[in-house]
Scaffold this motif. Structure first.
Motif, PDB file in Angstrom:
ATOM      1  N   LEU A 277       6.203   4.994  -9.940  1.00 16.87           N
ATOM      2  CA  LEU A 277       5.744   3.605  -9.894  1.00 16.87           C
ATOM      3  C   LEU A 277       4.715   3.352 -10.982  1.00 16.87           C
ATOM      4  O   LEU A 277       3.773   4.117 -11.147  1.00 16.87           O
ATOM      5  CB  LEU A 277       5.135   3.276  -8.529  1.00 16.87           C
ATOM      6  CG  LEU A 277       4.685   1.815  -8.394  1.00 16.87           C
ATOM      7  CD1 LEU A 277       5.894   0.894  -8.293  1.00 16.87           C
ATOM      8  CD2 LEU A 277       3.782   1.644  -7.192  1.00 16.87           C
ATOM      9  N   ARG A 278       4.902   2.266 -11.715  1.00 22.54           N
ATOM     10  CA  ARG A 278       3.960   1.867 -12.763  1.00 22.54           C
ATOM     11  C   ARG A 278       3.161   0.644 -12.328  1.00 22.54           C
ATOM     12  O   ARG A 278       1.965   0.596 -12.534  1.00 22.54           O
ATOM     13  CB  ARG A 278       4.731   1.578 -14.045  1.00 22.54           C
ATOM     14  CG  ARG A 278       5.484   2.829 -14.526  1.00 22.54           C
ATOM     15  CD  ARG A 278       6.424   2.534 -15.637  1.00 22.54           C
ATOM     16  NE  ARG A 278       5.631   2.291 -16.834  1.00 22.54           N
ATOM     17  CZ  ARG A 278       6.159   1.916 -17.988  1.00 22.54           C
ATOM     18  NH1 ARG A 278       7.447   1.738 -18.098  1.00 22.54           N
ATOM     19  NH2 ARG A 278       5.398   1.707 -19.028  1.00 22.54           N
ATOM     20  N   GLN A 279       3.850  -0.340 -11.771  1.00 24.48           N
ATOM     21  CA  GLN A 279       3.200  -1.569 -11.316  1.00 24.48           C
ATOM     22  C   GLN A 279       3.933  -2.081 -10.088  1.00 24.48           C
ATOM     23  O   GLN A 279       5.122  -1.821  -9.918  1.00 24.48           O
ATOM     24  CB  GLN A 279       3.264  -2.663 -12.389  1.00 24.48           C
ATOM     25  CG  GLN A 279       2.530  -2.349 -13.664  1.00 24.48           C
ATOM     26  CD  GLN A 279       2.630  -3.493 -14.651  1.00 24.48           C
ATOM     27  OE1 GLN A 279       2.072  -4.558 -14.412  1.00 24.48           O
ATOM     28  NE2 GLN A 279       3.336  -3.276 -15.744  1.00 24.48           N
TER      29      GLN A 279
ATOM     30  N   ILE B 294       9.203   0.533 -12.125  1.00 20.92           N
ATOM     31  CA  ILE B 294       9.283   1.937 -11.743  1.00 20.92           C
ATOM     32  C   ILE B 294      10.258   2.699 -12.634  1.00 20.92           C
ATOM     33  O   ILE B 294      11.273   2.159 -13.065  1.00 20.92           O
ATOM     34  CB  ILE B 294       9.697   2.029 -10.248  1.00 20.92           C
ATOM     35  CG1 ILE B 294       9.576   3.425  -9.695  1.00 20.92           C
ATOM     36  CG2 ILE B 294      11.072   1.447 -10.016  1.00 20.92           C
ATOM     37  CD1 ILE B 294       9.669   3.491  -8.170  1.00 20.92           C
TER      38      ILE B 294
ATOM     39  N   GLU C 292       0.824  -1.222   0.000  1.00 13.46           N
ATOM     40  CA  GLU C 292       0.000   0.000   0.000  1.00 13.46           C
ATOM     41  C   GLU C 292       0.857   1.272   0.000  1.00 13.46           C
ATOM     42  O   GLU C 292       0.673   2.139  -0.849  1.00 13.46           O
ATOM     43  CB  GLU C 292      -0.984  -0.017   1.167  1.00 13.46           C
ATOM     44  CG  GLU C 292      -2.001   1.092   1.116  1.00 13.46           C
ATOM     45  CD  GLU C 292      -2.883   1.066  -0.123  1.00 13.46           C
ATOM     46  OE1 GLU C 292      -3.208   2.163  -0.630  1.00 13.46           O
ATOM     47  OE2 GLU C 292      -3.242  -0.011  -0.607  1.00 13.46           O
TER      48      GLU C 292
ATOM     49  N   LYS D 114       2.675   2.162  -3.331  1.00 19.35           N
ATOM     50  CA  LYS D 114       1.893   2.744  -4.425  1.00 19.35           C
ATOM     51  C   LYS D 114       2.160   4.234  -4.591  1.00 19.35           C
ATOM     52  O   LYS D 114       1.882   4.804  -5.639  1.00 19.35           O
ATOM     53  CB  LYS D 114       0.396   2.531  -4.185  1.00 19.35           C
ATOM     54  CG  LYS D 114      -0.028   1.088  -4.262  1.00 19.35           C
ATOM     55  CD  LYS D 114      -1.499   0.947  -3.920  1.00 19.35           C
ATOM     56  CE  LYS D 114      -1.936  -0.500  -3.906  1.00 19.35           C
ATOM     57  NZ  LYS D 114      -3.376  -0.620  -3.561  1.00 19.35           N
ATOM     58  N   HIS D 115       2.717   4.864  -3.569  1.00 19.58           N
ATOM     59  CA  HIS D 115       2.955   6.308  -3.593  1.00 19.58           C
ATOM     60  C   HIS D 115       4.396   6.665  -3.961  1.00 19.58           C
ATOM     61  O   HIS D 115       4.757   7.837  -3.937  1.00 19.58           O
ATOM     62  CB  HIS D 115       2.573   6.915  -2.246  1.00 19.58           C
ATOM     63  CG  HIS D 115       1.155   6.600  -1.863  1.00 19.58           C
ATOM     64  ND1 HIS D 115       0.069   7.159  -2.492  1.00 19.58           N
ATOM     65  CD2 HIS D 115       0.653   5.736  -0.944  1.00 19.58           C
ATOM     66  CE1 HIS D 115      -1.044   6.661  -1.971  1.00 19.58           C
ATOM     67  NE2 HIS D 115      -0.714   5.800  -1.033  1.00 19.58           N
TER      68      HIS D 115
ATOM     69  N   PHE E  48      -0.762  -4.186  -8.088  1.00 24.47           N
ATOM     70  CA  PHE E  48      -1.246  -2.850  -8.394  1.00 24.47           C
ATOM     71  C   PHE E  48      -0.707  -2.461  -9.761  1.00 24.47           C
ATOM     72  O   PHE E  48       0.462  -2.705 -10.062  1.00 24.47           O
ATOM     73  CB  PHE E  48      -0.734  -1.863  -7.331  1.00 24.47           C
ATOM     74  CG  PHE E  48      -0.889  -0.419  -7.704  1.00 24.47           C
ATOM     75  CD1 PHE E  48      -2.109   0.210  -7.593  1.00 24.47           C
ATOM     76  CD2 PHE E  48       0.199   0.309  -8.165  1.00 24.47           C
ATOM     77  CE1 PHE E  48      -2.253   1.551  -7.932  1.00 24.47           C
ATOM     78  CE2 PHE E  48       0.074   1.645  -8.504  1.00 24.47           C
ATOM     79  CZ  PHE E  48      -1.161   2.263  -8.385  1.00 24.47           C
ATOM     80  N   ALA E  49      -1.548  -1.889 -10.588  1.00 26.46           N
ATOM     81  CA  ALA E  49      -1.107  -1.360 -11.880  1.00 26.46           C
ATOM     82  C   ALA E  49      -1.721   0.021 -12.062  1.00 26.46           C
ATOM     83  O   ALA E  49      -2.944   0.155 -12.056  1.00 26.46           O
ATOM     84  CB  ALA E  49      -1.521  -2.283 -13.017  1.00 26.46           C
ATOM     85  N   ARG E  50      -0.871   1.029 -12.177  1.00 26.35           N
ATOM     86  CA  ARG E  50      -1.355   2.389 -12.393  1.00 26.35           C
ATOM     87  C   ARG E  50      -2.054   2.435 -13.751  1.00 26.35           C
ATOM     88  O   ARG E  50      -1.543   1.949 -14.743  1.00 26.35           O
ATOM     89  CB  ARG E  50      -0.195   3.384 -12.365  1.00 26.35           C
ATOM     90  CG  ARG E  50      -0.659   4.826 -12.393  1.00 26.35           C
ATOM     91  CD  ARG E  50       0.407   5.816 -11.970  1.00 26.35           C
ATOM     92  NE  ARG E  50       1.195   5.510 -10.802  1.00 26.35           N
ATOM     93  CZ  ARG E  50       0.781   5.579  -9.533  1.00 26.35           C
ATOM     94  NH1 ARG E  50      -0.459   5.909  -9.274  1.00 26.35           N
ATOM     95  NH2 ARG E  50       1.585   5.305  -8.539  1.00 26.35           N
ATOM     96  N   GLY E  51      -3.252   2.978 -13.763  1.00 26.37           N
ATOM     97  CA  GLY E  51      -3.998   3.090 -15.008  1.00 26.37           C
ATOM     98  C   GLY E  51      -4.753   1.833 -15.384  1.00 26.37           C
ATOM     99  O   GLY E  51      -5.244   1.729 -16.503  1.00 26.37           O
TER     100      GLY E  51
END
Length: 162
Positions: A31-33, A122, A23, A26-27, A51-54
């Motif tokens: 970071l992309r995934q 990243i 968690e 993610k910040h 987690f995957a941004r977008g």
């Protein structure tokens, strides 16, 4: 330092600590995934949360575009265009997920019994944020250039197909 696209491996002695670190990871800037790999004390490898941004953007975007194009055909055209766009966007996301999954499988041998590995895709302007994050969470850091990692994944996929 210019942006460096890396796969960063954060090794944790405890899988619970690794899961908890996802968690706040993610910040991290760039970071992309991110994904958690953990191995039980009896050797079972599991992929935890990821987690995957977008995520979802291709499906939603292509649905809207398909719906707009479908407006030329009236209400039925909007529905059909929206559905076709959603199908194309979903296919693009599934391809992205399959490639990511194959990359994580390549990393399996790096996860010792009873430990966790937080994998970050990243773009880093500086290694400092990840280094500080690792220190704060009690992890060790290993960086792989993304191009090198992608080549390892391709080689593993080719070996599996033959």
């Amino acid at each position: 330092m210019t942006d460096q696209h890396n796969v960063v491996l954060l090794a944790f002695a405890d899988p619970d600590t690794c899961r908890a670190a996802l968690e706040p990871a993610k910040h991290l800037p760039g970071l992309r995934q991110a994904a958690v790999l953990e191995r039980s004390t009896d050797g079972l490898l599991e992929m935890g949360d990821s987690f995957a941004r977008g995520a979802g953007v291709p499906t939603v975007g292509s649905s809207v575009v398909g719906g707009l194009i479908g407006m030329l055909g009236g209400p039925v055209g909007v529905f059909l265009g929206f559905a076709a766009g959603a199908a194309l966007g979903n296919a693009a996301e599934q391809e992205r997920g399959a490639t990511g999954g194959a990359g994580l499988i390549v990393l399996g041998p790096r996860v010792a019994d009873g430990t966790g590995l937080l994998v970050l895709d990243i773009k880093e302007e500086s290694p400092s944020p990840v280094a500080e994050f690792a220190t704060e969470h009690g992890a060790t850091v290993e960086r792989l250039p993304a191009e090198d990692f992608a080549e390892q994944v391709r080689a593993a996929e080719e070996a599996a197909e033959s």
